[in-house]
Design a protein around this motif. Structure first.
Motif, PDB file in Angstrom:
ATOM      1  N   MET A   1       0.769  -1.338  -0.080  1.00 30.91           N
ATOM      2  CA  MET A   1       0.056   0.107   0.179  1.00 30.91           C
ATOM      3  C   MET A   1       0.841   1.291  -0.063  1.00 30.91           C
ATOM      4  SD  MET A   1      -3.080   1.011   2.899  1.00 30.91           S
ATOM      5  CE  MET A   1      -3.855  -0.404   2.553  1.00 30.91           C
ATOM      6  N   PRO A   2       0.696   2.214  -0.874  1.00 28.49           N
ATOM      7  CA  PRO A   2       1.405   3.275  -1.049  1.00 28.49           C
ATOM      8  C   PRO A   2       1.444   4.309   0.124  1.00 28.49           C
ATOM      9  CG  PRO A   2       0.053   3.099  -2.913  1.00 28.49           C
ATOM     10  CD  PRO A   2      -0.494   2.062  -1.907  1.00 28.49           C
ATOM     11  N   THR A   3       2.479   4.711   0.743  1.00 29.97           N
ATOM     12  CA  THR A   3       2.548   5.597   1.847  1.00 29.97           C
ATOM     13  C   THR A   3       2.817   7.146   1.425  1.00 29.97           C
ATOM     14  OG1 THR A   3       3.460   4.035   3.253  1.00 29.97           O
ATOM     15  CG2 THR A   3       3.668   6.220   3.949  1.00 29.97           C
ATOM     16  N   VAL A   4       2.006   8.160   1.866  1.00 32.27           N
ATOM     17  CA  VAL A   4       2.172   9.403   1.571  1.00 32.27           C
ATOM     18  C   VAL A   4       2.592  10.134   3.152  1.00 32.27           C
ATOM     19  CG1 VAL A   4       1.156  11.679   0.855  1.00 32.27           C
ATOM     20  CG2 VAL A   4       0.219   9.399  -0.016  1.00 32.27           C
ATOM     21  N   LEU A   5       3.701  10.735   3.029  1.00 30.35           N
ATOM     22  CA  LEU A   5       4.296  11.549   4.059  1.00 30.35           C
ATOM     23  C   LEU A   5       3.982  12.928   3.782  1.00 30.35           C
ATOM     24  CD1 LEU A   5       6.016  11.443   6.463  1.00 30.35           C
ATOM     25  CD2 LEU A   5       8.052  12.101   5.293  1.00 30.35           C
ATOM     26  N   VAL A   6       3.165  13.464   4.886  1.00 38.95           N
ATOM     27  CA  VAL A   6       2.734  14.791   4.813  1.00 38.95           C
ATOM     28  C   VAL A   6       3.572  15.789   5.785  1.00 38.95           C
ATOM     29  CG1 VAL A   6       0.715  16.225   5.161  1.00 38.95           C
ATOM     30  CG2 VAL A   6       0.091  14.165   4.251  1.00 38.95           C
ATOM     31  N   VAL A   7       4.111  16.634   5.064  1.00 38.15           N
ATOM     32  CA  VAL A   7       5.147  17.527   6.014  1.00 38.15           C
ATOM     33  C   VAL A   7       4.693  19.008   6.072  1.00 38.15           C
ATOM     34  CG1 VAL A   7       7.170  18.275   6.355  1.00 38.15           C
ATOM     35  CG2 VAL A   7       6.788  16.264   4.980  1.00 38.15           C
ATOM     36  N   ASP A   8       4.081  19.148   7.401  1.00 43.92           N
ATOM     37  CA  ASP A   8       3.455  20.612   7.508  1.00 43.92           C
ATOM     38  C   ASP A   8       3.808  20.957   9.001  1.00 43.92           C
ATOM     39  OD1 ASP A   8       1.808  22.746   7.747  1.00 43.92           O
ATOM     40  OD2 ASP A   8       0.816  22.368   5.886  1.00 43.92           O
ATOM     41  N   ASP A   9       4.113  22.303   9.134  1.00 43.51           N
ATOM     42  CA  ASP A   9       4.464  22.660  10.633  1.00 43.51           C
ATOM     43  C   ASP A   9       2.882  22.858  11.231  1.00 43.51           C
ATOM     44  OD1 ASP A   9       4.337  24.898   8.706  1.00 43.51           O
ATOM     45  OD2 ASP A   9       4.600  26.178  10.576  1.00 43.51           O
ATOM     46  N   VAL A  54       5.594   8.914  -1.749  1.00 42.71           N
ATOM     47  CA  VAL A  54       5.392  10.168  -2.229  1.00 42.71           C
ATOM     48  C   VAL A  54       5.365  11.086  -1.138  1.00 42.71           C
ATOM     49  CG1 VAL A  54       2.612  10.337  -2.316  1.00 42.71           C
ATOM     50  CG2 VAL A  54       4.026  12.014  -3.622  1.00 42.71           C
ATOM     51  N   ILE A  55       6.069  12.370  -1.124  1.00 40.58           N
ATOM     52  CA  ILE A  55       5.865  13.368   0.103  1.00 40.58           C
ATOM     53  C   ILE A  55       5.189  14.431  -0.536  1.00 40.58           C
ATOM     54  CG2 ILE A  55       7.473  14.990   1.268  1.00 40.58           C
ATOM     55  CD1 ILE A  55       9.571  13.149   0.986  1.00 40.58           C
ATOM     56  N   VAL A  56       4.356  15.067   0.414  1.00 42.42           N
ATOM     57  CA  VAL A  56       3.237  15.966   0.107  1.00 42.42           C
ATOM     58  C   VAL A  56       3.676  17.159   1.346  1.00 42.42           C
ATOM     59  CG1 VAL A  56       1.014  17.101   0.254  1.00 42.42           C
ATOM     60  CG2 VAL A  56       1.464  14.964  -0.625  1.00 42.42           C
ATOM     61  N   THR A  57       4.437  18.214   0.932  1.00 42.13           N
ATOM     62  CA  THR A  57       4.897  19.267   1.917  1.00 42.13           C
ATOM     63  C   THR A  57       4.248  20.548   1.692  1.00 42.13           C
ATOM     64  OG1 THR A  57       6.783  20.112   2.708  1.00 42.13           O
ATOM     65  CG2 THR A  57       6.802  19.582   0.593  1.00 42.13           C
ATOM     66  N   TYR A  77      17.237  10.945  -2.283  1.00 44.76           N
ATOM     67  CA  TYR A  77      15.947  10.047  -2.507  1.00 44.76           C
ATOM     68  C   TYR A  77      15.261  10.319  -3.832  1.00 44.76           C
ATOM     69  CZ  TYR A  77      16.843   9.810   2.622  1.00 44.76           C
ATOM     70  OH  TYR A  77      17.726   9.693   3.815  1.00 44.76           O
ATOM     71  N   PRO A  78      15.958  10.335  -5.003  1.00 47.09           N
ATOM     72  CA  PRO A  78      15.604  10.911  -6.155  1.00 47.09           C
ATOM     73  C   PRO A  78      14.156  10.022  -6.794  1.00 47.09           C
ATOM     74  CG  PRO A  78      17.606   9.672  -6.509  1.00 47.09           C
ATOM     75  CD  PRO A  78      17.361   9.783  -4.990  1.00 47.09           C
ATOM     76  N   GLN A  79      14.073   8.832  -6.066  1.00 50.83           N
ATOM     77  CA  GLN A  79      13.081   7.922  -6.305  1.00 50.83           C
ATOM     78  C   GLN A  79      11.552   8.347  -5.678  1.00 50.83           C
ATOM     79  OE1 GLN A  79      15.382   7.345  -4.531  1.00 50.83           O
ATOM     80  NE2 GLN A  79      14.687   5.949  -2.763  1.00 50.83           N
ATOM     81  N   ILE A  80      11.859   9.444  -4.851  1.00 55.09           N
ATOM     82  CA  ILE A  80      10.452   9.747  -4.061  1.00 55.09           C
ATOM     83  C   ILE A  80       9.979  11.431  -4.608  1.00 55.09           C
ATOM     84  CG2 ILE A  80       9.476  10.246  -1.757  1.00 55.09           C
ATOM     85  CD1 ILE A  80      11.860   8.495  -0.470  1.00 55.09           C
ATOM     86  N   PRO A  81       8.997  11.150  -5.447  1.00 58.58           N
ATOM     87  CA  PRO A  81       8.509  12.518  -5.639  1.00 58.58           C
ATOM     88  C   PRO A  81       7.992  13.351  -4.386  1.00 58.58           C
ATOM     89  CG  PRO A  81       7.054  10.611  -6.302  1.00 58.58           C
ATOM     90  CD  PRO A  81       7.997  10.177  -5.655  1.00 58.58           C
ATOM     91  N   VAL A  82       8.003  14.562  -5.007  1.00 58.09           N
ATOM     92  CA  VAL A  82       7.547  15.647  -3.759  1.00 58.09           C
ATOM     93  C   VAL A  82       6.590  16.475  -4.566  1.00 58.09           C
ATOM     94  CG1 VAL A  82       8.442  17.391  -2.342  1.00 58.09           C
ATOM     95  CG2 VAL A  82       9.771  15.392  -2.675  1.00 58.09           C
ATOM     96  N   ILE A  83       5.664  16.609  -3.587  1.00 60.58           N
ATOM     97  CA  ILE A  83       4.355  17.442  -4.263  1.00 60.58           C
ATOM     98  C   ILE A  83       4.272  18.681  -3.078  1.00 60.58           C
ATOM     99  CG2 ILE A  83       1.809  18.043  -4.508  1.00 60.58           C
ATOM    100  CD1 ILE A  83       1.927  14.772  -5.208  1.00 60.58           C
ATOM    101  N   LEU A  84       3.997  19.991  -3.703  1.00 62.50           N
ATOM    102  CA  LEU A  84       4.283  20.999  -2.880  1.00 62.50           C
ATOM    103  C   LEU A  84       2.740  21.662  -2.540  1.00 62.50           C
ATOM    104  CD1 LEU A  84       7.218  22.754  -4.682  1.00 62.50           C
ATOM    105  CD2 LEU A  84       7.161  22.199  -2.140  1.00 62.50           C
TER     106      LEU A  84
END
Lengths: 307, 123
Positions: A1-9, A54-57, A77-84
């Motif tokens: 199952m894909p994991t999305v890492l959400v980064v927000d203060d 994927v990272i959502v930041t 980690y070039p294999q992990i895309p980042v969405i802003l």
């Protein structure tokens, strides 16, 4: 199952984004309250199954900003895309982040409408890219021939293609792949500019705008315009053979000055062949000098493999 | 002002820092020539004595960047100045040493070291 890492203060924003992503099918959502925490999480998981897909930041955060996070993830980690996720007034930084390699961005004002779809699109892209990488990992022999017009803009695409094939097939490590590509680029540029277009090193050393005008003129004028550049590549996990042939009059490679000779050290040009000879295992010309054959052997393969 | 795509410059005192931004993967000859002309004009201005070529933005480079460096080195030398390179990747440093450019100018690890090298009495 894909994991999305959400980064927000902001805890409230993490909750909002988490809620939106929870509507997605088969998505696991994890959170980090800062760029530092996100990087620590990535370092802890390494390239394992628990690595986020994927990272959502957020873009603007104390400490490591979203932009800096993009740069560090791209590098490590070039294999992990980042969405802003971008706020009003941060469009310019978002554009820079996209140029630096961010996969996409979603304005915070329209997260409800677009975030989940964007994450799903990026995950589809990741799946396709990984599948393609696996397929290329099964490649046993790459053999292709290009007949190129004298268009310098094709060189980058050609080299990128060769880089991808040589890297996928595992002929050598990544540093050697780059060396192979530098050598090939030099061979192609020599063949195109000095071979087919018959431009001299002296012309190249002169005014660069004038040199560009010469290129433009000759690429549209006979006998230069119809000349083609043949690039043949045959690569296996054990060896690579790269042949570059032009349709110019040829030259005598033995008469080229040695650029490492102190007397020639200050000359502007003449280092292409040196790089080819340094980075390939064998470089030879045909009798007329309009065809160069370069060989690269897998460091672990026996010598006869590239013959 | 249009952002440069292939080479970025900044001036620190009498030193012009030139940072190539392209490898063979990002290349358009005509645009490249145009930006290179601008750099050459900057070097010719009286305010520039020395040049630092910061290679930290590119993981590798070929003869185009090498040719640029020789041309810049000749121009600053003609003005009584010096050139140093810095931040080259391991392959970049290998290319510089293979071409024996470490005999012509300073090949330094960092921009600060390059600045120090320019301030020193090296030829």
């Amino acid at each position: 199952m894909p994991t999305v890492l959400v980064v927000d203060d902001a805890a409230v924003d993490r909750k909002l984004v988490g809620g939106l992503l929870a509507k997605g099918k088969d998505l696991t959502v994890e959170f980090a309250a800062s760029g530092d925490e996100a990087l620590a999480r990535l370092a802890a998981t390494g390239s394992t199954a628990s690595e986020p897909s994927v990272i959502v930041t957020d873009l603007v955060m104390p400490g490591i900003s979203g932009f800096e996070l993009v740069a560090q993830v791209i590098q490590t980690y070039p294999q992990i895309p980042v969405i802003l996720m971008t706020g009003k007034g941060s469009e310019e930084i978002a554009v820079k982040a996209l140029e630096a390699g961010a996969a996409s961005y979603v304005p915070k004002a329209v997260l409800h409408q677009h975030l989940l779809a964007t994450v799903q699109d990026v995950l589809d892209m990741v799946r396709e890219r990984r599948s393609h990488a696996r397929l290329m990992g099964c490649l046993q022999r790459g053999h292709f021939t290009f007949a190129l017009a004298n268009d310098p803009n094709l060189i980058a695409s050609l080299i990128n293609h060769v880089q991808s094939v040589v890297s996928s097939i595992g002929l050598c490590d990544e540093a050697d792949v780059i060396r192979v590509c530098i050598a090939l680029e030099e061979a192609v540029r020599n063949a195109m500019f000095h071979g087919n277009l018959e431009l001299t090193s002296e012309q190249r050393e002169g005014d660069s705008a004038e040199y560009q005008r010469l290129i433009d003129d000759r690429t549209s004028r006979e006998p230069f315009a119809s000349r083609r550049l043949l690039v043949a590549v045959e690569v296996t996990p054990r060896s690579g053979k790269f042949v570059v042939r032009d349709q110019g009059p040829g030259f005598d490679p033995t008469k080229l000055p040695d650029p490492t000779d102190p007397a020639n050290l200050e000359k502007v040009s003449g280092r292409g062949l040196l790089l080819m000879r340094t980075f390939m295992d064998d470089v030879s010309f045909n009798s007329t000098g309009n065809e160069v054959t370069m060989l690269k052997r897998c460091p672990a393969a026996p010598l006869e493999a590239a013959s | 002002m249009i952002e440069p795509k292939y080479v970025r410059t900044e001036q620190t005192g009498e030193t012009l820092v030139v940072a190539p931004l392209f490898t063979f993967a990002t290349f358009a000859e005509a645009d490249l020539a145009s930006e290179w002309n601008v750099v050459q004009q900057q070097i010719e201005t009286p305010a520039v004595k020395n040049v630092i070529v910061d290679l930290g933005e590119i993981p590798y480079f070929g003869s185009t960047v090498l040719e640029w460096m020789v041309q810049m080195w000749k121009r600053v030398r003609a003005k009584g100045g010096k050139l140093a390179t810095c931040n080259a990747s391991p392959i970049g440093r290998e290319v510089l040493v293979t071409a024996r450019f470490d005999k012509l100018w300073g090949v330094c690890d960092t921009r600060d070291q390059a600045q120090e090298w320019l301030s020193s009495t090296h030829a």
